[in-house]
Structures are given as structure tokens and as C-alpha cells.
Write an enzyme that holds these catalytic residues in place. Sequence first.
Site, PDB file in Angstrom:
ATOM      1  CB  SER A   1       3.615   4.819   1.321  1.00 56.73           C
ATOM      2  OG  SER A   1       3.177   5.734   0.327  1.00 56.73           O
TER       3      SER A   1
ATOM      4  CE1 TYR B   1      -1.824   2.781   1.836  1.00 57.98           C
ATOM      5  CE2 TYR B   1      -0.417   4.623   1.199  1.00 57.98           C
ATOM      6  CZ  TYR B   1      -0.655   3.259   1.270  1.00 57.98           C
ATOM      7  OH  TYR B   1       0.276   2.374   0.786  1.00 57.98           O
TER       8      TYR B   1
END
Length: 249
Positions: free
Chosen positions: A155, A168
Site C-alpha cells: 500500500s 494498517y
Amino acid sequence: MKHIDFQASPNELNHKVILVTGAGSGIGRQAAITYAKYGAEVILLGKTTKKLEAVYDEIVEAGYKEPSIIPLDLKGATVKNYQDMASTIISEYGKLDGLLNNASVLGALSPLEYVDEGTFDDVMKVNFKGTFFLTQALIPALKLSSSASVVFTSSGVGKQGRAFWGAYAFSKFATEGLMETMADEFENSKIRTNCLNPGATKTNMRARAYPSEDVSKLKLPEQLMPSYVYLMSDESKGVNGQSLDAQPK
């Protein structure tokens, strides 16, 4: 940028066995169907059997090779679960040519001072710890392939920290480190390891992270598939230790 514009031949993934985690929905679902379309035997892993069965049905109805289903939740799975799974794959397929570590959970986006232990543990277990031990268990199966590809899902917040992304982001930084370590360890072997960042994509996870976003501007999972197929194909044999973006920057 070759991977973004990769044009696969109809039999690009023939004779390949590819396991996809998080195969029940979103990018994992689309990747599994796409790999099957190009000739791969796909192993569908996810936590919701009903969703996996729907993907199974779609693949079979399209006339592609029959996939296998492994209902397994990375949050609750043990190392022995992964080892037993790997043994079954070796006995049934004799090898594993591809592993797409796609399963991830978002957790709660919040300031660092409010990240609670339960959320932290859940996110790290699925996105990093579970993903690592699943991959570790599958190394013997990957070694049996003549050309194996391991792809971890990264990501943008795993490359540069961003406020409020908490656990995350931590998990994706850890994933990048795992990829680089594994790529270096297996350099000059038959196993190559890379990260792929899908970018802004129309998925349920994206909707939870950005509830007010204009979804009409987002890419659909199927638009990202050239990169996903490229990394599983023999065209990417020389690509190792890279962190690629599935969308142009």
C-alpha cells in the site's frame, strides 16, 4: 511500467498452480478468476466459504480449470493449519507456482493515541503474522516449482507513513520488509518475491477507508489485472525484490 500494460497470451498461466488469499471478494476474487482465465489451476483461500463457493462456481461456469477451496481465517489460523494446508497442496498438486498474499483487514483509522490493542493485534495477525507463517509453510511447495512467484499486497501507506492509518500502515511497512528479506534470501533461486500496491481501487475496504469518496473515479479490480498476471507469468522471471504499483503514479 511493463507490468501495467502487460498483454497476456490466452495460455499465459497454463500448467501453473496459484494460491490466492482473500479470494472471496474484491481484488482477490478478480485475480483468482483472471488467473483461471489464463489457464492456471487456482486455489481459493478465504474466511467465508459461501463467497469462495461463488467464485468457484463462476470459474467452473466459465469453462476454466476447476479450482480448489480452502476456508481459512488468517486471524484464527495456527502454524499447524498452514503446514497441514501446504502438505495437502503438495500431495494434490505436487508443487505451487504462485502465491498471491492478498488478504488484508483495515482495522480502524484513528490517531495513534487511540489505537487499541485488540485492533492492533487483529490487523497485524492477518496482514503480517498470518501472511508470513502461511508463506513460510508454503516454501517447500514453492521450491518444487520450476519458476515460483510470491506476491505480497502492499500500500502507499506502507512506503510513506500517513496520519491516522495506524496499524494498517505498520502492517504494510512490515510486509515490505518481509518481501525484501525473502527476495534477498532466495535470490538466484527459482523463487522470486515482490510487492504490488493496487492503489485506489473500488473495493469494500476502500469504501470503509474513504466513505465520502467519488467511487466513479476509482479503478475497478479488473483494470489492475495486467500487473497481477505479469508477476505470476514467466515474463517476470527476472523481477525480484521490487515494490511495484499497479496504477501509474
